[in-house]
Each structure stands twice: as structure tokens, then as C-alpha cells.
Design a protein around this motif. Structure first.
Motif, PDB file in Angstrom:
ATOM      1  N   PRO A 149     104.121 -35.371  92.007  1.00 20.25           N
ATOM      2  CA  PRO A 149     104.345 -34.030  92.558  1.00 20.25           C
ATOM      3  C   PRO A 149     104.268 -32.956  91.475  1.00 20.25           C
ATOM      4  CG  PRO A 149     105.994 -35.572  93.371  1.00 20.25           C
ATOM      5  CD  PRO A 149     105.242 -36.277  92.282  1.00 20.25           C
ATOM      6  N   LEU A 150     103.661 -31.833  91.832  1.00 21.33           N
ATOM      7  CA  LEU A 150     103.503 -30.720  90.910  1.00 21.33           C
ATOM      8  C   LEU A 150     104.100 -29.437  91.488  1.00 21.33           C
ATOM      9  CD1 LEU A 150     102.189 -29.555  88.302  1.00 21.33           C
ATOM     10  CD2 LEU A 150     100.131 -29.157  89.672  1.00 21.33           C
ATOM     11  N   ALA A 151     103.866 -29.193  92.768  1.00 23.45           N
ATOM     12  CA  ALA A 151     104.291 -27.933  93.379  1.00 23.45           C
ATOM     13  C   ALA A 151     104.266 -28.094  94.900  1.00 23.45           C
ATOM     14  CB  ALA A 151     103.343 -26.800  92.950  1.00 23.45           C
ATOM     15  N   THR A 152     104.594 -27.012  95.591  1.00 25.98           N
ATOM     16  CA  THR A 152     104.458 -26.951  97.044  1.00 25.98           C
ATOM     17  C   THR A 152     103.635 -25.721  97.381  1.00 25.98           C
ATOM     18  OG1 THR A 152     106.496 -25.706  97.296  1.00 25.98           O
ATOM     19  CG2 THR A 152     106.659 -28.111  97.485  1.00 25.98           C
ATOM     20  N   ARG A 153     103.105 -25.715  98.594  1.00 27.40           N
ATOM     21  CA  ARG A 153     102.362 -24.552  99.081  1.00 27.40           C
ATOM     22  C   ARG A 153     102.387 -24.601 100.598  1.00 27.40           C
ATOM     23  NH1 ARG A 153      95.859 -25.831  99.186  1.00 27.40           N
ATOM     24  NH2 ARG A 153      96.061 -27.821 100.259  1.00 27.40           N
ATOM     25  N   GLN A 154     101.889 -23.554 101.207  1.00 30.63           N
ATOM     26  CA  GLN A 154     101.672 -23.570 102.645  1.00 30.63           C
ATOM     27  C   GLN A 154     100.176 -23.631 102.886  1.00 30.63           C
ATOM     28  OE1 GLN A 154     104.230 -20.424 104.427  1.00 30.63           O
ATOM     29  NE2 GLN A 154     105.186 -22.275 105.250  1.00 30.63           N
ATOM     30  N   PHE A 155      99.798 -24.419 103.886  1.00 26.93           N
ATOM     31  CA  PHE A 155      98.393 -24.657 104.197  1.00 26.93           C
ATOM     32  C   PHE A 155      98.128 -24.191 105.616  1.00 26.93           C
ATOM     33  CE2 PHE A 155      94.857 -27.492 105.517  1.00 26.93           C
ATOM     34  CZ  PHE A 155      93.950 -27.144 104.532  1.00 26.93           C
ATOM     35  N   ASN A 156      97.074 -23.409 105.791  1.00 30.87           N
ATOM     36  CA  ASN A 156      96.719 -22.842 107.083  1.00 30.87           C
ATOM     37  C   ASN A 156      95.814 -23.803 107.837  1.00 30.87           C
ATOM     38  OD1 ASN A 156      95.559 -21.381 109.204  1.00 30.87           O
ATOM     39  ND2 ASN A 156      95.616 -19.478 108.060  1.00 30.87           N
ATOM     40  N   VAL A 157      96.250 -24.221 109.011  1.00 32.27           N
ATOM     41  CA  VAL A 157      95.435 -25.052 109.893  1.00 32.27           C
ATOM     42  C   VAL A 157      95.275 -24.284 111.192  1.00 32.27           C
ATOM     43  CG1 VAL A 157      95.228 -27.246 111.132  1.00 32.27           C
ATOM     44  CG2 VAL A 157      96.261 -27.201 108.866  1.00 32.27           C
ATOM     45  N   GLY A 158      94.094 -23.703 111.381  1.00 30.69           N
ATOM     46  CA  GLY A 158      93.812 -22.984 112.623  1.00 30.69           C
ATOM     47  C   GLY A 158      94.777 -21.852 112.912  1.00 30.69           C
ATOM     48  N   GLY A 159      95.227 -21.165 111.879  1.00 28.76           N
ATOM     49  CA  GLY A 159      96.131 -20.040 112.064  1.00 28.76           C
ATOM     50  C   GLY A 159      97.606 -20.402 112.044  1.00 28.76           C
ATOM     51  N   LYS A 160      97.923 -21.659 111.856  1.00 35.35           N
ATOM     52  CA  LYS A 160      99.311 -22.117 111.766  1.00 35.35           C
ATOM     53  C   LYS A 160      99.574 -22.616 110.347  1.00 35.35           C
ATOM     54  CE  LYS A 160      99.799 -22.851 116.552  1.00 35.35           C
ATOM     55  NZ  LYS A 160     100.276 -21.623 117.071  1.00 35.35           N
TER      56      LYS A 160
END
Length: 172
Positions: A149-160
Motif C-alpha cells: 500500500p502507498l496511498a488512497t484515492r477516489q476512482f470515478n466509475v460512470g460518474g460514481k
């Protein structure tokens, strides 16, 4: 005992963009149907798993490896490219995608695709990737392949937006 399906791995190029798009959309649907809302999956695949999107990645310097079943049907692939992760440093490369059809899970294809990607990334310092934070099977595979593990992020899937872990593997 069922026989493991046979496959080979080869270097992929722009002429394989349609095959990569087909496997990318099929495996994304197979992995996330019932987990992520259907309209988000369809929107994500329509935007990211098209022959044009893969051709664009190749035009920007991406490298890919294609897994094929006997007879040449595409069943998996790995693709590395310049990272767009906030945690990236100079010298990093990102494993953008590594997918295989579920029928080929446990056949060694994932490990072979990872080995090809690691070899292709050898001139870089680290190989990074993002994975849905609750995709425990994938995370276990990546940890077994030397990622931490290095970091976290948010990932966009179809606008979510979904929570992702960013993992890193040293290459040098």
C-alpha cells in the motif's frame, strides 16, 4: 478434476485495440456486476473500454500484453502507461489494467501477464496501480506479486466515486 484452460501471452499493439476493449469491458462487467450500479458500469465501459481509447493509450506510449486462448480468442491483458496517480513520482509507471476472464482465474495467466508487465516496466523505478479498496481477491494477488500500500484515492466509475487503494512495487 477439470483441466486448466490453455493460453499464451504475447506483446500487444495498436492493431489489438479492439481485442483489449472487448476483454476490458467483459472483465469489468464480470467483476463488478451486482457490486457497482449497472448504469455506472455501462458508462465506464463506454468511455474507457473502446478500441479508440486503447488506440489513444498506445499513441501516448502505453505497452500491453495480450493473453489468448487456443484458437486466438482474447482472454486477458495487462497494460502499463505513464501514471496519472497523485502518489506518482518521477520514474514511476502505472499498471493501468490487468484483467482476465474469470474462467482463466487460477490458470497462471494473471501471473504471466504481471511478469510481462514487470519486464516491460524494468526501466522505471516503481510500478504503481489502483484497485478498488474492497476487491480483496485482487489485493491479495497484488500483495503476492510484491505490491505494498502507498496511498488512497477516489476512482470515478460512470460518474460514481469509489475508494481505491494505490499500491506500489519497487522495480530497481
Amino acid at each position: 478434476m477439470a483441466e486448466r484452460p490453455a493460453w499464451t501471452v504475447r506483446t500487444a499493439g495498436p492493431d489489438d485495440a479492439s481485442a483489449l476493449a472487448l476483454v476490458g469491458a467483459a472483465t469489468f462487467l464480470d467483476t463488478f456486476a451486482g457490486v457497482i450500479e449497472g448504469s455506472a458500469i455501462v458508462g465506464h465501459c463506454a468511455a474507457n473500454h473502446t478500441a479508440e481509447s486503447y488506440a489513444d493509450l498506445f499513441a501516448k506510449g502505453a505497452q500491453a500484453w495480450l493473453g489468448e486462448a487456443e484458437g486466438g480468442a482474447p482472454v486477458g491483458y495487462a497494460l502499463i502507461a505513464e501514471p496519472d496517480l497523485a502518489a506518482a513520482l518521477p520514474g514511476d509507471v502505472e499498471l493501468k489494467r490487468i484483467y482476465s476472464l474469470s474462467r482463466f482465474h487460477g490458470s497462471g495467466l494473471g501471473g504471466a501477464l504481471m511478469s510481462a508487465a514487470v519486464a516491460g516496466a524494468a526501466e522505471h523505478d516503481r510500478l504503481l496501480l489502483g484497485v478498488k479498496a474492497d476487491n480483496h481477491r485482487a489485493i491479495a494477488f497484488y500483495r503476492k506479486q510484491g505490491f505494498d500500500p502507498l496511498a488512497t484515492r477516489q476512482f470515478n466509475v460512470g460518474g460514481k466515486l469509489f475508494d481505491d487503494l494505490v499500491l506500489a512495487r519497487p522495480l530497481s
